[in-house]
Scaffold this active site. Structure first.
Site, PDB file in Angstrom:
ATOM      1  N   GLU A  20       9.660 -13.859   3.782  1.00 57.79           N
ATOM      2  CA  GLU A  20       9.992 -13.328   2.537  1.00 57.79           C
ATOM      3  C   GLU A  20      11.221 -12.585   2.404  1.00 57.79           C
ATOM      4  OE1 GLU A  20       8.492 -16.150  -1.009  1.00 57.79           O
ATOM      5  OE2 GLU A  20       9.188 -13.995  -1.827  1.00 57.79           O
ATOM      6  N   HIS A  44      -9.616 -21.698  19.545  1.00 58.92           N
ATOM      7  CA  HIS A  44      -9.895 -23.376  19.892  1.00 58.92           C
ATOM      8  C   HIS A  44      -9.578 -24.126  19.748  1.00 58.92           C
ATOM      9  CE1 HIS A  44     -13.758 -21.937  21.641  1.00 58.92           C
ATOM     10  NE2 HIS A  44     -13.790 -21.192  20.466  1.00 58.92           N
ATOM     11  N   LYS A 104      13.812 -25.691  -5.451  1.00 59.97           N
ATOM     12  CA  LYS A 104      13.681 -25.176  -6.863  1.00 59.97           C
ATOM     13  C   LYS A 104      15.247 -26.499  -7.481  1.00 59.97           C
ATOM     14  CE  LYS A 104      11.645 -21.100  -7.175  1.00 59.97           C
ATOM     15  NZ  LYS A 104      11.570 -19.785  -8.107  1.00 59.97           N
TER      16      LYS A 104
HETATM   17  O1  PA5 Z   1       7.802 -12.355  -3.689  1.00 58.58           O
HETATM   18  C1  PA5 Z   1       8.558 -12.977  -4.542  1.00 58.58           C
HETATM   19  O2  PA5 Z   1       9.473 -12.640  -5.568  1.00 58.58           O
HETATM   20  C2  PA5 Z   1       7.674 -14.330  -4.478  1.00 58.58           C
HETATM   21  O3  PA5 Z   1       7.061 -14.805  -3.853  1.00 58.58           O
HETATM   22  C3  PA5 Z   1       7.156 -14.161  -6.006  1.00 58.58           C
HETATM   23  O4  PA5 Z   1       6.289 -13.903  -6.142  1.00 58.58           O
HETATM   24  C4  PA5 Z   1       6.682 -16.238  -6.594  1.00 58.58           C
HETATM   25  O5  PA5 Z   1       7.482 -16.242  -6.903  1.00 58.58           O
HETATM   26  C5  PA5 Z   1       6.159 -16.166  -7.768  1.00 58.58           C
HETATM   27  O6  PA5 Z   1       7.813 -15.921  -8.974  1.00 58.58           O
HETATM   28  P1  PA5 Z   1       6.640 -15.165 -10.327  1.00 58.58           P
HETATM   29  O7  PA5 Z   1       5.810 -14.260 -10.995  1.00 58.58           O
HETATM   30  O8  PA5 Z   1       8.427 -14.554 -10.886  1.00 58.58           O
HETATM   31  O9  PA5 Z   1       6.413 -15.738 -10.983  1.00 58.58           O
END
Ligand code: PA5
Length: 435
Positions: free
Chosen positions: A288, A309, A423
């Site tokens: 990310e 494996h 989303k």
């Molecule tokens: O690193 C990030 O920002 C994302 O992976 C969030 O942790 C994830 O989308 C969950 O978001 P939230 O904590 O707002 O529910």
């Protein structure tokens, strides 16, 4: 002090290649330090190990004690950065079969997870497993609006209320969210749930050392003081700007050099199944943070020797776009001697008297040699042993190297604009108002 050491001898990268990045890394270092206390930025994780909210930290420990006293299960509701860190630490530092142990041995509640998928089967199975057991819920969402945890929380809140009545249910719900924004914050205020805060300047995937990770981790009986101590040591050690000495910065540079040499995929490798979720946490952190603007090293992971494996063939002889980073635990906590057998029908008497750790170590050495000879460069991150302190160190090591690496790559490692695309489509298909 159990330091992390880095072995780059199987990467083909020399000291000169690393030092080419000296000035760039020094500039990134200064920039991060300058931004560390900016509340409108996302670099709050940099000084978190020494600058955390001590009052809240004490409250986390109290809440964990209460959960341990009144619950046999803690359901941790969250997705992405709001659950992977907790799961990574808990699984690394508790028994491989923690949730299956009888309470007498486990001593702390089982930790089960929800809100990280949209499977009805998963939630129904979880409800079945909880059965008549006493349980509490820790719902974690920074935005307070994420669909998966919101749905799971609605379901488990209703179960709690039906089981214990509104009042007692309230005392079994712990909310970790933003200090003022979001639907979850509003709900928590209205219902009077105990709340913990995710600091504004710490993004989800950098938040394991806030209440996001610390409450579930403490509830599982892991010593969060020691975890923070490990991170503190790392904060100190990796504030050294010298690229010659700073292992964290050297790792960031090495992976960028490999990437420039057409190695687009990094595989994090462990030889300890307890690290499976640590790899999942690492994958999110790097994926990310770096995968944007048509750039990025794709983070993958394998558990060894299990996946040799299944994935071993590709790694050895498939497309040559891979490099590996091995987390090597030098002194495993557990040992197991292989006994001799009179008949030796299984043919493994040649290992009699040897410890299984020795066999695992030789497997690692053999795999590294094979993969390197197949043009898969290999980085080794050596960790003396697996405990709270070293895991705290490793977390900080990878967080900081990720920030340095993303900046070298030329991306913003603290945003995730691409996550919104799916989303919007999903909400449109579901008929959410406004989409
Ligand atoms: O690193 C990030 O920002 C994302 O992976 C969030 O942790 C994830 O989308 C969950 O978001 P939230 O904590 O707002 O529910």
């Amino acid at each position: 002090m159990a330091k992390i050491s880095l072995n780059l001898s199987n990467t083909g990268i020399g000291e000169k290649d690393i030092l080419v990045y000296k000035e760039q890394v020094e500039n990134i270092h200064k920039d991060l330090e300058r931004r560390a206390n900016d509340q409108d930025d996302f670099v709050g994780w940099l000084e978190l190990p020494t600058k955390y909210d001590k009052e809240e930290f004490a409250r986390i420990k109290e809440a964990a004690k209460r959960i341990s006293k009144d619950s046999d299960i803690l359901v941790v509701i969250g997705i992405g950065g709001s659950y992977l860190g907790a799961r990574a630490v808990i699984e690394a530092l508790t028994s491989s079969f923690y949730n299956m142990l009888p309470h007498k041995q486990r001593k702390f509640p089982k930790i089960l997870y929800a809100g990280n998928n949209l499977s009805a089967g998963y939630i129904n199975d979880l409800i079945e497993v909880i059965g008549d057991s006493d349980f509490s819920v820790n719902v974690i969402s920074k935005s307070g609006t994420t669909t998966e945890p919101a749905i799971a929380f609605r379901i488990f809140r209703e179960i709690l209320e039906n089981k214990y009545g509104i009042e007692e249910a309230r005392s079994r719900i712990y909310v970790t969210t933003d200090k003022e924004k979001g639907a979850l914050k509003q709900l928590a205020d209205e219902e009077g749930y105990e709340q913990f805060v995710i600091p504004d300047n710490v993004g989800g995937r950098y938040s394991v050392l806030t209440a996001v990770g610390l409450l579930p981790i403490a509830a599982a009986g892991v010593d969060i003081d020691k975890l923070m101590q490990g991170a503190q040591q790392a904060q100190k050690e990796y504030s050294n700007v010298s690229l010659k000495e700073n292992a964290c910065y050297r790792y960031a540079v090495a992976r960028n050099i490999l990437n420039k040499n057409k190695k687009d995929i990094e595989i994090l490798v462990n030889y300890e199944p307890k690290l499976h979720y640590f790899t999942e946490w690492w994958k999110q952190l790097y994926g990310e943070s770096e995968g944007k603007d048509l750039k990025g090293i794709f983070p993958a992971g394998i558990d060894c020797t299990t996946d040799l494996h299944s994935m071993g063939q590709y790694i050895q002889e498939g497309k040559r776009s891979l490099f590996e980073t091995v987390i090597n635990i030098e002194n495993p906590a557990s040992s197991l001697k292989i006994n001799s057998d009179d008949d030796n029908l299984d043919g493994i008497n040649y290992l009699a008297g040897k410890d299984l750790n020795f066999v695992n170590q030789k497997a690692m050495e053999g795999v590294i040699e094979a993969h390197v000879s197949g043009d898969v460069p290999n980085i080794v991150v050596n960790v003396e042993k697996l405990n709270e302190e070293t895991v705290g160190r490793l977390i900080y090591f990878f967080e900081k190297s990720c920030a340095i690496s993303g900046n070298i790559l030329g991306v913003n490692p603290f945003n995730q604009p691409g996550v919104e695309k799916y989303k919007a489509n999903m909400f449109k298909l579901l008929g959410k108002p406004g989409y």
